[in-house]
Every structure is written in structure tokens, then in C-alpha cells.
Design a protein around this motif. Structure first.
Motif, PDB file in Angstrom:
ATOM      1  N   LEU A  92       0.838  -1.213  -0.109  1.00  0.00           N
ATOM      2  CA  LEU A  92       0.016  -0.055   0.019  1.00  0.00           C
ATOM      3  C   LEU A  92       0.872   1.183   0.005  1.00  0.00           C
ATOM      4  CD1 LEU A  92      -2.729  -1.029   2.626  1.00  0.00           C
ATOM      5  CD2 LEU A  92      -2.970  -0.959   0.112  1.00  0.00           C
ATOM      6  N   GLU A  93       1.823   1.145   0.909  1.00  0.00           N
ATOM      7  CA  GLU A  93       2.558   2.544   1.002  1.00  0.00           C
ATOM      8  C   GLU A  93       3.656   2.506  -0.550  1.00  0.00           C
ATOM      9  OE1 GLU A  93       5.597   2.125   4.056  1.00  0.00           O
ATOM     10  OE2 GLU A  93       3.890   1.682   5.590  1.00  0.00           O
ATOM     11  N   ALA A  94       3.922   1.471  -1.012  1.00  0.00           N
ATOM     12  CA  ALA A  94       4.619   1.330  -2.557  1.00  0.00           C
ATOM     13  C   ALA A  94       3.872   1.966  -3.334  1.00  0.00           C
ATOM     14  CB  ALA A  94       5.004   0.116  -2.828  1.00  0.00           C
ATOM     15  N   ILE A  95       2.657   1.811  -3.433  1.00  0.00           N
ATOM     16  CA  ILE A  95       1.736   2.304  -4.377  1.00  0.00           C
ATOM     17  C   ILE A  95       1.432   4.040  -4.167  1.00  0.00           C
ATOM     18  CG2 ILE A  95      -0.872   2.469  -5.267  1.00  0.00           C
ATOM     19  CD1 ILE A  95      -0.991  -0.661  -4.258  1.00  0.00           C
ATOM     20  N   GLU A  96       1.297   4.293  -3.070  1.00  0.00           N
ATOM     21  CA  GLU A  96       1.355   5.880  -2.833  1.00  0.00           C
ATOM     22  C   GLU A  96       2.524   6.469  -3.154  1.00  0.00           C
ATOM     23  OE1 GLU A  96      -1.315   7.677  -2.033  1.00  0.00           O
ATOM     24  OE2 GLU A  96      -2.308   5.943  -2.329  1.00  0.00           O
ATOM     25  N   LEU A  97       3.667   5.907  -2.859  1.00  0.00           N
ATOM     26  CA  LEU A  97       5.028   6.518  -2.987  1.00  0.00           C
ATOM     27  C   LEU A  97       5.471   6.459  -4.605  1.00  0.00           C
ATOM     28  CD1 LEU A  97       7.102   5.554  -0.236  1.00  0.00           C
ATOM     29  CD2 LEU A  97       6.241   7.704  -0.667  1.00  0.00           C
ATOM     30  N   ALA A  98       5.031   5.354  -5.257  1.00  0.00           N
ATOM     31  CA  ALA A  98       5.127   5.107  -6.876  1.00  0.00           C
ATOM     32  C   ALA A  98       4.318   6.502  -7.357  1.00  0.00           C
ATOM     33  CB  ALA A  98       4.865   3.844  -7.124  1.00  0.00           C
ATOM     34  N   LYS A  99       3.107   6.683  -7.159  1.00  0.00           N
ATOM     35  CA  LYS A  99       2.558   7.587  -7.507  1.00  0.00           C
ATOM     36  C   LYS A  99       3.093   9.062  -7.328  1.00  0.00           C
ATOM     37  CE  LYS A  99      -2.676   8.781  -7.357  1.00  0.00           C
ATOM     38  NZ  LYS A  99      -3.544   8.406  -6.476  1.00  0.00           N
ATOM     39  N   LYS A 100       3.522   9.283  -6.214  1.00  0.00           N
ATOM     40  CA  LYS A 100       3.970  10.631  -5.768  1.00  0.00           C
ATOM     41  C   LYS A 100       5.437  10.789  -6.432  1.00  0.00           C
ATOM     42  CE  LYS A 100       5.429  11.609  -1.409  1.00  0.00           C
ATOM     43  NZ  LYS A 100       5.420  11.721  -0.041  1.00  0.00           N
ATOM     44  N   LEU A 101       6.430   9.664  -6.370  1.00  0.00           N
ATOM     45  CA  LEU A 101       7.787   9.802  -6.725  1.00  0.00           C
ATOM     46  C   LEU A 101       8.080   9.442  -8.202  1.00  0.00           C
ATOM     47  CD1 LEU A 101       9.393   8.508  -3.414  1.00  0.00           C
ATOM     48  CD2 LEU A 101       9.006  10.895  -3.944  1.00  0.00           C
ATOM     49  N   GLN A 102       7.136   8.675  -8.947  1.00  0.00           N
ATOM     50  CA  GLN A 102       7.499   8.125  -9.938  1.00  0.00           C
ATOM     51  C   GLN A 102       8.815   7.593 -10.394  1.00  0.00           C
ATOM     52  OE1 GLN A 102       4.865   8.196 -12.819  1.00  0.00           O
ATOM     53  NE2 GLN A 102       3.752   8.280 -11.008  1.00  0.00           N
ATOM     54  N   ILE A 117       1.672  -5.171  -7.583  1.00  0.00           N
ATOM     55  CA  ILE A 117       2.389  -4.855  -8.882  1.00  0.00           C
ATOM     56  C   ILE A 117       1.616  -4.097 -10.093  1.00  0.00           C
ATOM     57  CG2 ILE A 117       3.331  -5.992 -11.146  1.00  0.00           C
ATOM     58  CD1 ILE A 117       4.250  -8.209  -9.236  1.00  0.00           C
ATOM     59  N   GLU A 118       0.376  -4.364 -10.145  1.00  0.00           N
ATOM     60  CA  GLU A 118      -0.377  -3.954 -11.101  1.00  0.00           C
ATOM     61  C   GLU A 118      -0.955  -2.359 -10.911  1.00  0.00           C
ATOM     62  OE1 GLU A 118      -2.411  -7.397 -10.602  1.00  0.00           O
ATOM     63  OE2 GLU A 118      -2.421  -8.188 -12.610  1.00  0.00           O
ATOM     64  N   ALA A 119      -1.206  -2.436  -9.668  1.00  0.00           N
ATOM     65  CA  ALA A 119      -1.498  -0.966  -8.960  1.00  0.00           C
ATOM     66  C   ALA A 119      -0.311  -0.130  -9.212  1.00  0.00           C
ATOM     67  CB  ALA A 119      -2.330  -1.078  -7.676  1.00  0.00           C
ATOM     68  N   ILE A 120       0.874  -0.404  -8.881  1.00  0.00           N
ATOM     69  CA  ILE A 120       1.922   0.345  -8.972  1.00  0.00           C
ATOM     70  C   ILE A 120       2.037   0.716 -10.498  1.00  0.00           C
ATOM     71  CG2 ILE A 120       4.505   0.251  -9.118  1.00  0.00           C
ATOM     72  CD1 ILE A 120       4.115  -1.418  -6.153  1.00  0.00           C
ATOM     73  N   LEU A 121       1.875  -0.390 -11.462  1.00  0.00           N
ATOM     74  CA  LEU A 121       2.200   0.047 -12.631  1.00  0.00           C
ATOM     75  C   LEU A 121       1.086   1.046 -13.409  1.00  0.00           C
ATOM     76  CD1 LEU A 121       3.543  -3.387 -14.032  1.00  0.00           C
ATOM     77  CD2 LEU A 121       4.821  -1.053 -13.672  1.00  0.00           C
ATOM     78  N   GLN A 122       0.000   0.924 -12.684  1.00  0.00           N
ATOM     79  CA  GLN A 122      -1.215   1.891 -13.120  1.00  0.00           C
ATOM     80  C   GLN A 122      -0.981   3.229 -12.691  1.00  0.00           C
ATOM     81  OE1 GLN A 122      -4.668   0.380 -11.523  1.00  0.00           O
ATOM     82  NE2 GLN A 122      -5.367  -0.566 -13.414  1.00  0.00           N
ATOM     83  N   VAL A 123      -0.174   3.409 -11.583  1.00  0.00           N
ATOM     84  CA  VAL A 123       0.016   5.039 -11.048  1.00  0.00           C
ATOM     85  C   VAL A 123       1.503   5.335 -11.556  1.00  0.00           C
ATOM     86  CG1 VAL A 123      -1.756   4.683  -9.019  1.00  0.00           C
ATOM     87  CG2 VAL A 123       0.771   4.228  -8.678  1.00  0.00           C
ATOM     88  N   SER A 124       2.413   4.454 -11.965  1.00  0.00           N
ATOM     89  CA  SER A 124       3.644   4.747 -12.202  1.00  0.00           C
ATOM     90  C   SER A 124       4.119   3.949 -13.536  1.00  0.00           C
ATOM     91  CB  SER A 124       4.678   4.644 -10.993  1.00  0.00           C
ATOM     92  OG  SER A 124       5.889   5.095 -11.433  1.00  0.00           O
TER      93      SER A 124
END
Length: 122
Positions: A38-48, A67-74
Motif C-alpha cells: 500500500l505504501e509502495a503504491i502511494e510513493l510510486a504515484k508521488k515519486l514516479q 504490482i498492477e496498481a503500481i504500474l497503473q499509477v507509475s
């Protein structure tokens, strides 16, 4: 080499510290770290970040689920999975979901750097 940015994701602070040290010593930039998916998704979205090391087994949301959510936001982040010995089937699943490579704990610096080279230009 220092143009690549990294997000390090592992529920074990010790493992994050070990990986961060390896990355920094190799002149990469670690822009953030997270303790679960969950933290990874938020940070990936913010930090790219350009790349992310993502542990498979974590509380709240594991690496496979994230994985899939991370790749959606970044979408441009390349994910390198981190697994313990004996998790081959989960690593295969991670690759199917979009991860680009994997490293096995305990981390060997040469293998970590090789994985980065493998996925850098994909």
C-alpha cells in the motif's frame, strides 16, 4: 549512472537498509522506501521512480498484489522483485504481472547490480 531513481520496498528495515546501501554505493539515487504494498503504491504515484525493488512477502499488501496498481499509477517504473529462496512460483507470477527481474535474499551486490543492468533499457 546516477540518473536512475529507486524506491526500495520491503517490510524488513534491515533489508531496505542493505539494498539502499548497495544502490547508493553504485551511485544510484534512492528517492524513497516503503514497508508494504500500500505504501509502495502511494510513493510510486508521488515519486514516479525509474526502478523499484519490491519484496514479495509483506503485511497488509504483498508485492504480488501491488504490482498492477503500481504500474497503473507509475507506468514507467521497472519493478525488480525480491524473494526468499523457494519462492519460484511466486516470482514467475510476479513476472507475468509486470515485474522485469528478480533478486533472491540474502542479496548479493553483483546480482543486484546485474538485475538493474538487465532491466534498465527495457
Amino acid at each position: 549512472m546516477s540518473e536512475l531513481t529507486f524506491l526500495v520496498v520491503d517490510d524488513a528495515v534491515f533489508m531496505r537498509t542493505v539494498l539502499k546501501k548497495m544502490l547508493v554505493e553504485a551511485s544510484y539515487t534512492v528517492v524513497g522506501e516503503a514497508g508494504n504494498g500500500l505504501e509502495a503504491i502511494e510513493l510510486a504515484k508521488k515519486l514516479q521512480p525509474d526502478m523499484m525493488t519490491l519484496d514479495i512477502t509483506m503485511p497488509e499488501m504483498d508485492g504480488l498484489q501491488a504490482i498492477e496498481a503500481i504500474l497503473q499509477v507509475s507506468p514507467n517504473t521497472k519493478i525488480i522483485m525480491c524473494s526468499a529462496m523457494g519462492q519460484q512460483s511466486r516470482v514467475v507470477e510476479a513476472i507475468k504481472r509486470g515485474a522485469k527481474d528478480f533478486i533472491v535474499k540474502p542479496f548479493e551486490k553483483a546480482r543486484v547490480l546485474q538485475a538493474i543492468e538487465n532491466v534498465k533499457n527495457l
